[in-house]
Design an enzyme around this catalytic site. Structure first.
Site, PDB file in Angstrom:
ATOM      1  N   LYS A   1      61.902  20.581  -0.120  1.00 63.54           N
ATOM      2  CA  LYS A   1      63.349  20.727   0.071  1.00 63.54           C
ATOM      3  C   LYS A   1      63.883  21.813  -0.866  1.00 63.54           C
ATOM      4  O   LYS A   1      63.428  21.931  -2.012  1.00 63.54           O
ATOM      5  CB  LYS A   1      64.037  19.382  -0.214  1.00 63.54           C
ATOM      6  CG  LYS A   1      65.517  19.338   0.168  1.00 63.54           C
ATOM      7  CD  LYS A   1      66.139  17.955  -0.080  1.00 63.54           C
ATOM      8  CE  LYS A   1      67.603  17.923   0.346  1.00 63.54           C
ATOM      9  NZ  LYS A   1      68.234  16.614   0.071  1.00 63.54           N
TER      10      LYS A   1
ATOM     11  N   SER B   1      71.171  14.823   4.005  1.00 63.28           N
ATOM     12  CA  SER B   1      71.035  16.240   3.739  1.00 63.28           C
ATOM     13  C   SER B   1      69.599  16.762   3.864  1.00 63.28           C
ATOM     14  O   SER B   1      69.409  17.967   4.024  1.00 63.28           O
ATOM     15  CB  SER B   1      71.531  16.551   2.322  1.00 63.28           C
ATOM     16  OG  SER B   1      70.683  15.979   1.353  1.00 63.28           O
TER      17      SER B   1
ATOM     18  N   SER C   1      70.424  10.540   1.933  1.00 61.05           N
ATOM     19  CA  SER C   1      69.924  11.840   2.393  1.00 61.05           C
ATOM     20  C   SER C   1      68.436  11.896   2.704  1.00 61.05           C
ATOM     21  O   SER C   1      67.966  12.877   3.269  1.00 61.05           O
ATOM     22  CB  SER C   1      70.240  12.916   1.348  1.00 61.05           C
ATOM     23  OG  SER C   1      71.579  13.327   1.466  1.00 61.05           O
TER      24      SER C   1
END
Lengths: 505, 492
Positions: free
Chosen positions: B77, B155, B179
């Site tokens: 990420k 997210s 998330s």
């Protein structure tokens, strides 16, 4: 021990305005840089004077994802300071963020301790002369990060930022409004600085900004302060102004003096003092408004989520307490009590721990406290000062000076010879006793030799003898002549006795 | 089956057996990534680094020195600092930022032999539930309904999309309010948010420090156990990292939950909850009961205050955490006009660099912390947070071993569908997940079934603090019982 030093509080300073008398109420927030090799939340060095931006860890520059980790040594230094100010140590404290934007504050917040400081209430005894001292209450001490430095005068269009100081540990030491005059305020800073230096928790270097003070000043009518003291109600006191970032005792005094007169003029003119932050301009000797209460930053304090509450153990505090040095008040009291020194001499000798240590080194050799004090203060300090030397640079060691005082005490040399001997030791070095022996500086106590010299002087000055018989005070002239004849080595009291005897006085 | 479709466990066993090399698996992943630009999952591709690491991994495997993740290609990420590789939290304000340091989590993974394929897109600064706030444009869910492009959730949407589309064997995610778990549910994969303090936050771009926690996003519960073990560590560089040893999570997967007590919180049964979600939940309850667990109705009475409290605390911390993006030292700095000073530099830089959602949250956070509002908002939210944590503490004290809830209030929605909606509607995506962050507990999302549109739906299991092994075992049982094996059909 402190019983030797009972004291009365000083009278508050009174300033006569155009219409009335006014008193001052002063509280200080002192920012003291913690003596530590590394910063409060990073391993970066704290060395002063390094190349700009060379002592900067990723966390100091607030790089994304970097986290603060508390420096245990800085915490110990704060605890040591708290213990030195006889303050309450909070076993649980916590860090908060104080949010504001400034280029030399990379995180956009300063990590500080608003809600739960590490040190609670303590006190400082501020000496204002023999037997006179002010007990100033300490409200709290908290740990916080210093900011960096913005440099605006290197380029006409740009500003530069140096992050070397960013994140260096500071202790903010907050006093109660117990200080009643400009001199007291300066003396407070001086005493605090002295204690911090004794503790080794701050070097107290004001020039480098390692000790700076924000001064809160208000004025009130005589009697109002006592009402505040009785009730704790601040409404008896005037509106205060805060003078920021003072790094000289002289400026602190001058700024308070100016600020008090400014406030008196406003109030006597029927105006109201506005609570605000002001800056002192030493060139013009005036304070100027920096920002008013309305313009004050909203710092949006909240608990720093990157740090858990700081929990320390009583046993750890006890370990620190066990290694506490003797502090100025105790040392002074001991010097007065054990060595019979005057409070003044004791104050001079304890002003800096190095001086006190030197003095004790001298006493250890000569076992004569008063003699040692006299020689350290008058001869050594005088000579060092003349040449611009610090005590640490003294060419005469405590052992050597102790040797000199010991020779005086034993009667081996006179005070006058001792001064010559001191000069020799100061410039050439060497063991005082050996020098005295080698150079024949020993005081003559042999009455035969002294008697011979006395007889010669009397025989050579018949006119003076007649005068002396009329006026016995003239005996001193004969003593002087005998001393001169013996090169100062004769024991003066023996000479005096013999002269009087021979002259039949 | 092509090699990029392997699970970590299968790849590990094949690598150890010498049936396949890391270079081969890595090349398969690189090829898959090259063909998947339509998903927009990767914001930076690092095939050179990947192949170099894969070769090194193969050497270690050959030498018989193969740690847990040796040779496993991963996506990372964009929130994790990766040394020398662009790290910008999907924000323009960090344009061009390449850190000089490696986050603890990624370093742990590299030390365990893992291979980095690239950086994965996400909502800007992890603020969002649809991946539409990324500066790189939205990530697309490999699952599709008709021709409508769907959100992978957020997210960690890039991570979810990449794992679901087999663009890596697994990915790192971070979870502040859901998330990891919400995008995992939207894409039919497994995602676990560990106990707060289990995984180091050092080197992870901060959103809300007291809530942020990294975790793995994987194709199976076993993979989650393996990868969590590699990510977690006791880190002296993170003061909130707990000094608790990391156990062998995989060893906890016994498949036996007989006699365990599963709490079903009545407050999670929302008005207007889609029937499909309700049914999924009931199915999950039945699966765990059939496996020998005892199902207990429980109450977590302060649940309804969780979302408002979260949307005070998280923005408050974010407003402070994001203050460092000021244009002074790194990232974007606005071009200044004549006479502009430092204030204009801050204002223009931040206006240009932050997207609307980030700006909204910075403003909310600044507001709730400001003098006069602090007690009404921030302090009250903190008290609510304590009450929510106590709700869970009491449930666990009553002997509850795990709590089963839906992971999301719906399956994946269409990209752009919420564009004109009130932001609060988007925030409702987190309704089942934020409580776990507020209480600091571990939570895992497990794919359990498909809805009528053929989209995956997940259930969430919430565990006791520091009992991720036990939680993973519950999830493992649920996974086995559900037998979820659907894959999106390749359209990209």
């Amino acid at each position: 021990m402190l019983d030797h030093l009972a004291f009365e509080p000083p009278k508050p300073k009174v300033i006569a305005g155009a219409k009335a008398d006014w008193e001052l109420v002063i509280g200080l927030e002192v920012h003291a840089q913690v003596s530590s090799n590394a910063k409060l939340f990073s391993g970066a060095s704290t060395t002063f004077g390094a190349e700009p931006n060379s002592n900067v860890a990723f966390v100091d520059a607030a790089m994304p994802g970097m986290l603060p980790v508390i420096n245990e040594y800085c915490v110990a230094q704060a605890v040591r300071t708290g213990l030195g100010l006889k303050a309450e140590i909070n076993l649980r404290s916590a860090f908060d963020r104080k949010n504001y934007f400034y280029p030399d504050l990379p995180q956009g917040y300063q990590i500080s301790q608003l809600y739960h400081p590490i040190v609670g209430e303590g006190e400082i005894i501020v000496d204002m002369g023999p037997g006179v001292a002010r007990r100033v209450r300490i409200e709290r001490i908290h740990l916080e990060q210093d900011a960096g430095k913005s440099i605006h005068d290197m380029d006409p269009h740009m500003s530069f930022v140096d992050l070397n100081r960013t994140g260096v540990a500071l202790m903010e030491i907050v006093s109660r409004p117990d200080i009643r005059g400009p001199e007291e305020a300066a003396a407070y800073v001086g005493k605090l600085r002295q204690i911090l230096r004794y503790l080794g928790t701050c070097d107290g270097n004001m020039q480098n900004g390692n000790l700076r003070a924000d001064v809160n000043v208000s004025i009130c009518k005589p009697g109002a302060y006592e009402k505040y003291q009785e009730t704790g109600d601040f409404s008896h006191l005037g509106t205060r102004c805060e003078i920021k970032n003072m790094n000289s005792m002289r400026f602190i005094q001058a700024a308070i003096e100016y600020e008090a007169r400014r406030q008196i003029a406003i109030v006597e003119d029927g105006g109201e003092v506005v609570q605000e932050t002001r800056l002192y301009d030493p060139d013009k000797n005036e304070t100027r408004s920096m920002r008013s209460k309305e313009e004050a930053h909203d710092y949006r304090y909240f608990p720093c989520p990157d740090l858990l509450p700081l929990e320390i153990e009583q046993a750890w505090v006890d370990d620190i307490a066990a290694t506490m040095p003797e502090l100025p008040d105790e040392k002074k009291a001991r010097f007065v009590g054990d060595f019979g020194l005057s409070e003044y001499d004791a104050s001079v000798l304890t002003a800096e721990v190095e001086n006190a240590d030197y003095f004790e080194g001298v006493v250890a050799v000569c076992a004569d406290g008063k003699g040692a004090a006299n020689w350290v203060i008058n001869e050594l300090f005088g000579r060092l000062k003349k040449e611009g030397h610090e005590i640490g640079e003294s060419p005469v060691s405590p052992e050597q000076l102790g040797g000199i005082v010991k020779l005086i005490k034993s009667g081996d040399i006179s005070g006058k010879i001792a001064k010559d001997l001191f000069e020799i030791v100061y410039t050439e070095g060497g063991d005082p006793a050996e020098i005295v022996e080698a150079r024949g500086m020993k005081q003559v106590t042999d009455t035969g030799a002294i008697e011979k010299a006395v007889d010669e002087v009397i025989a050579g000055n018949p006119a003076q003898v007649e005068k002396a018989k009329q006026n016995p005070k003239l005996a001193g002239w004969f003593v002087g002549q005998v001393m001169k004849a013996t090169g100062g080595k004769a024991n003066p009291s023996a000479v005096d006795a013999l002269v009087k005897e021979k002259l039949g006085l | 089956m092509s090699l990029n479709q392997l699970t970590i466990a299968a790849a590990r066993d094949a690598l150890k057996a010498g049936d396949v090399t890391s270079v081969e698996i890595t090349e398969a992943c690189i090829a898959a990534i090259e063909g998947a630009d339509a998903l927009n999952a990767y914001c930076a591709k690092t095939p050179e680094i990947a192949l170099e690491q894969a070769k090194a991994a193969d050497a270690r495997l050959k030498a018989g020195d193969a740690p847990a993740m040796c040779g496993i290609p991963l996506g990372i990420k964009d929130l994790f600092a990766t040394k020398g590789v662009g790290t910008q939290a999907a924000s323009n304000i960090l344009a061009g930022f390449k850190p000089e340091y490696e986050s603890t989590v990624t370093q742990n993974l590299w030390d365990a032999g893992a291979v980095m394929l690239g950086k994965l897109s996400m909502d800007e600064f992890a603020m969002g539930s649809s991946n539409e706030t990324a500066c790189y444009g939205p990530v697309v869910n490999p699952w599709k309904v008709d021709d409508r492009k769907l959100t992978p959730g957020g997210s960690s949407g890039g991570s979810a999309s990449a794992v679901a589309a087999d663009l890596c064997l697994a990915a790192t995610g971070t979870d502040t309010g859901g998330s990891i778990r919400q995008p995992a549910a939207f894409t039919g994969i497994v995602g676990i948010k560990p106990t707060y303090g289990r995984v180091s936050r050092w080197g992870v771009v901060a959103f809300a420090s007291s809530l942020d926690q990294a975790g793995p996003m994987t194709k199976s519960v076993r993979d989650a156990a393996i990868m969590l073990g590699a990510m977690a560590s006791v880190d002296p560089k993170d003061s909130t990292s707990a000094d608790i040893p990391v156990p062998d999570f995989e060893a906890a997967l016994t498949g036996d939950i007989r006699g365990k007590k599963i709490g079903i919180p009545r407050e999670y049964r929302l008005d207007g909850m889609p029937a499909e979600i309700e049914k999924l939940w009931n199915d999950g309850i039945a699966m765990l009961r059939d496996a020998g667990a005892e199902i207990v109705d429980i109450s977590l009475p302060h649940t309804k205050y969780a979302l408002p409290a979260y949307y005070v605390i998280a923005p408050a911390e974010a407003s402070s955490n994001l203050a460092r993006y000021d244009g002074v030292r790194y990232g974007h700095r606005a071009k200044l006009g004549k006479g502009d000073g430092i204030t204009e530099m801050y204002e223009k830089t931040r206006a240009e660099g932050f997207g609307p959602e980030v700006q909204r949250r910075v403003m909310i956070g600044t507001y709730v912390l400001s003098a006069g509002f602090y007690d009404a908002y921030y302090n009250r939210a903190r008290r609510v947070r304590a009450l929510i944590k106590r709700d869970f503490d009491l449930a666990f004290a009553d002997g509850i071993d795990a709590i089963l809830t839906p992971a999301t209030p719906s399956s994946a929605f269409g990209l752009g569908e919420m564009a004109s909606a009130d932001p609060v509607e988007m925030y409702l995506n987190d309704v089942f997940t934020v409580t776990v962050n507020l209480a600091g507990l571990p939570g895992i999302s497990v794919p359990v079934g498909l809805d009528a549109k053929g989209l995956p739906m997940g259930l969430q299991l919430i565990g006791r603090p520091w009992a991720e092994g036990d939680l993973l075992n519950h999830a493992y049982v649920l996974e086995q019982a559900a037998g979820f094996s659907a894959k999106p059909s390749k359209w990209w």
